[in-house]
Design an enzyme around this catalytic site. Structure first.
Site, PDB file in Angstrom:
ATOM      1  CG  HIS A  32       0.438   6.692  -1.134  1.00  8.35           C
ATOM      2  ND1 HIS A  32      -0.117   5.821  -0.238  1.00  8.35           N
ATOM      3  CD2 HIS A  32       1.781   6.530  -1.048  1.00  8.35           C
ATOM      4  CE1 HIS A  32       0.859   5.172   0.386  1.00  8.35           C
ATOM      5  NE2 HIS A  32       2.022   5.575  -0.094  1.00  8.35           N
ATOM      6  CG  ASP A  79      -1.750  12.717   0.768  1.00  4.93           C
ATOM      7  OD1 ASP A  79      -0.884  13.143   1.548  1.00  4.93           O
ATOM      8  OD2 ASP A  79      -1.700  11.587   0.231  1.00  4.93           O
ATOM      9  CD  GLN A 135       6.209  12.442  -0.912  1.00  7.47           C
ATOM     10  OE1 GLN A 135       7.311  12.986  -0.855  1.00  7.47           O
ATOM     11  NE2 GLN A 135       6.012  11.229  -0.412  1.00  7.47           N
ATOM     12  CE  LYS A 177       5.383   9.862   3.072  1.00  8.28           C
ATOM     13  NZ  LYS A 177       6.207   8.669   3.030  1.00  8.28           N
ATOM     14  CB  CYS A 192       2.067   2.930  -2.007  1.00  6.85           C
ATOM     15  SG  CYS A 192       2.867   1.966  -0.734  1.00  6.85           S
TER      16      CYS A 192
END
Lengths: 405, 140
Positions: free
Chosen positions: A122, A199, A202, A225, A363
């Site tokens: 991202h 990261d 998700q 999220k 993104c």
């Protein structure tokens, strides 16, 4: 007990409405997830009973707010199995988490060193490292991906070398859904002594992560999220790293002593939490975590995997339907194109039929460039989505395609 | 030949026929499909309208006191919208295009219906057309 999706749906008031005269089918969960009553009620409770500024007051409300906020820090610590609560920092979001690390490394990085990211990132896990490398003269390297959207790990040994200071990558790609082989990448980074950052934007809502099992140096989560409020993220970091990393924002809360000449910083985690924190966000996030755990993250993942399988099979029967990102291991994301149509047009016509999907580059411009496409439409599933909704989505998509061709 | 006001009145009448936005979109899409495409050579960055989510190319030619417009887009709804604008503005006196009030966009509900980003794209198309018209009319 079997997974009761209808009971779960009852907990999400926003889902029960009509959009353009059709029942809402919300399939933009990778962008943000909807909030259960538990989260909404926790925020209402804070503002009707407990609200006060945290960490400074001696009065009862300040104590209650502070306790509630710190209880969430402990809950996050337990959720990701960190060693101690001080390793959990509340940030404005994952972008802020990554910038905190990338900025801090500016003081530590040498020009001959390099930072390694991947072709699947991202923008929030690209740009902070580009800025760091511009400031320090270090090189930025990318692990490439293949046509299925899987990282090409044959390059790992060459790209991650003894000059690598940081390897930063996502657990799950937001644009394609690819689940990356975290442990393989981490073990190469460790072999050369590089720091690592994963990261978890998700993965937070879909997978259990044990930061000690991974032995990762930094890990990030996004509240919104994970069915929690927006404007809040988590940065996990190993104590020994957080102690040497300089803070990138100064202000209240993050200091030990202040004189007009010189200030000393507070201990972690407060060193990285300048200013009044997002108390309502933190408390809402605590409720979201509790809710996720009450449903069970493995049960959620199983449900979503079934949705992904069904959607992949049924949508593939549409003439000209093409999935971008066909990795062997995938989370509940379908990025797609339909021959002879533009994703923007699909997005508009799906919305007219009550179906919310994301359109564009997500993104992740470099990913779209590699596939030589301007963007995709993306459907992403969460714990409250149903097989019936996928059927509605398919019918709406077929109608859109018929109109557009 | 019809004036800008008359052209708008025809479009408003056409759209009155549809109650549902799906049908309005269908009409917009059909207009997009019916519009002649631009030559590949014209689909260059110089002719790109800035501020649109999808790619919209707009080309203008001075024809005496009149202005000709040609356009294309990679997304068909955007193409349909620019086709409507061309329907209203093409082959009209430059001075009138520059001064025109496009009330049909409100009348057919398009302005209210579009998301802010898409509405910005629409305004960019109009601004670009008026900009050409103004340049041509001052060159007369």
């Amino acid at each position: 007990m079997s997974y009761d999706v209808q009971a779960i749906r009852k907990q999400f008031p926003i889902l029960h409405q009509q959009i353009h005269g059709r029942p809402l089918v919300y399939l933009d969960n990778a962008a943000t997830a909807q909030k259960p009553l538990a989260v909404i009620e926790a925020i209402t409770h804070l503002y009707t009973k407990d609200n006060a500024n945290v960490h400074r007051g001696v009065h009862t409300l300040s104590q209650r707010s502070t306790d509630a906020m710190e209880a969430v820090r402990s809950a996050v610590c337990a959720h990701i199995n960190a060693r101690e609560v001080a390793e959990i920092i509340f940030t404005r979001g994952i972008t802020d988490s990554i910038n905190t690390v990338a900025f801090g490394m500016g003081a530590l990085l040498q020009p001959q060193q390099n930072v390694v990211i991947t072709a699947l990132e991202h923008h929030s896990n690209i740009v902070p490292w580009q800025m760091l490398c511009e400031r320090t003269g270090a090189a930025l390297r990318y692990i490439p991906m293949n046509d299925k959207g899987e990282l090409d790990l044959s390059t790992l040994e060459v790209l991650v070398d003894e000059n690598t200071a940081m390897v930063a990558f996502n657990h799950i790609s937001n644009a394609l859904g690819t689940i990356n082989p975290v442990k393989t990448i981490l073990s190469r980074a460790k072999a050369v002594g590089a720091w690592t950052l994963v990261d978890g934007a998700q993965s937070g809502p879909h997978a259990l992560v044990d930061v000690q099992d991974w032995d990762v140096d930094f890990f990030t989560l996004s509240s919104h999220k994970m069915y929690g409020p927006t404007g809040l993220g988590v940065l996990y970091g190993k104590r020994e790293h957080l102690e040497v990393l300089p803070p990138y924002q100064g202000g209240g809360e993050m200091i030990a002593t202040v004189t007009m000449e010189k200030s000393t910083y507070a201990d972690i985690p407060h060193k990285f939490e300048a200013g009044t924190p997002h108390v309502e966000g933190i408390i809402g996030f605590g409720a979201a975590l509790e809710y996720i755990n009450s449903v069970g993250i493995e049960a959620i993942a199983t449900h979503e995997a079934a949705l992904l399988d069904y959607a992949t099979t049924t949508l593939s029967t549409i003439d000209g339907f093409r999935i971008i990102g066909t990795a062997e291991k995938k989370a509940s994301v379908i990025s797609f194109l339909v021959e002879g149509t533009h994703p923007y047009d699909l997005g508009v016509l799906l919305d007219q039929q009550g179906v919310a999907v994301r359109t564009g580059q997500h993104c992740t411009q470099p990913i779209m460039d590699q596939f030589c496409i301007a963007g995709t439409a993306r459907a992403s599933f969460a714990m409250y989505n149903t097989i019936e909704e996928i059927d509605l989505f398919k019918v709406a998509l077929e109608r859109a395609v018929t109109m557009l061709r | 030949m019809s004036t800008i006001a008359e052209k708008q009145a025809v479009l408003i009448e056409e759209f009155e026929f549809f109650d549902e936005w799906m049908d309005k979109y269908n009409h917009i899409i059909e207009m997009g499909k019916a519009m002649p495409v631009l030559d590949a050579v014209d689909k260059n960055d110089d002719l790109l309208v800035q501020g649109c989510q999808s790619k919209v190319w707009l080309k203008a030619e001075k024809k005496g006191e009149y202005v000709r417009f040609f356009a294309d887009a990679d997304a068909i709804i955007a193409k349909g919208i620019v086709a409507m604008l061309i329907d209203v503005f093409d082959n009209q006196p430059s001075t009138e295009v520059a001064a025109a009030d496009l009330s049909f966009l409100e009348e057919i509900g398009l302005k209210d219906h579009l998301s802010p980003t898409r509405a910005n794209g629409l305004m960019s198309m109009i601004k670009q057309m008026k900009f050409y018209a103004l340049a041509f009319s001052s060159a007369n």
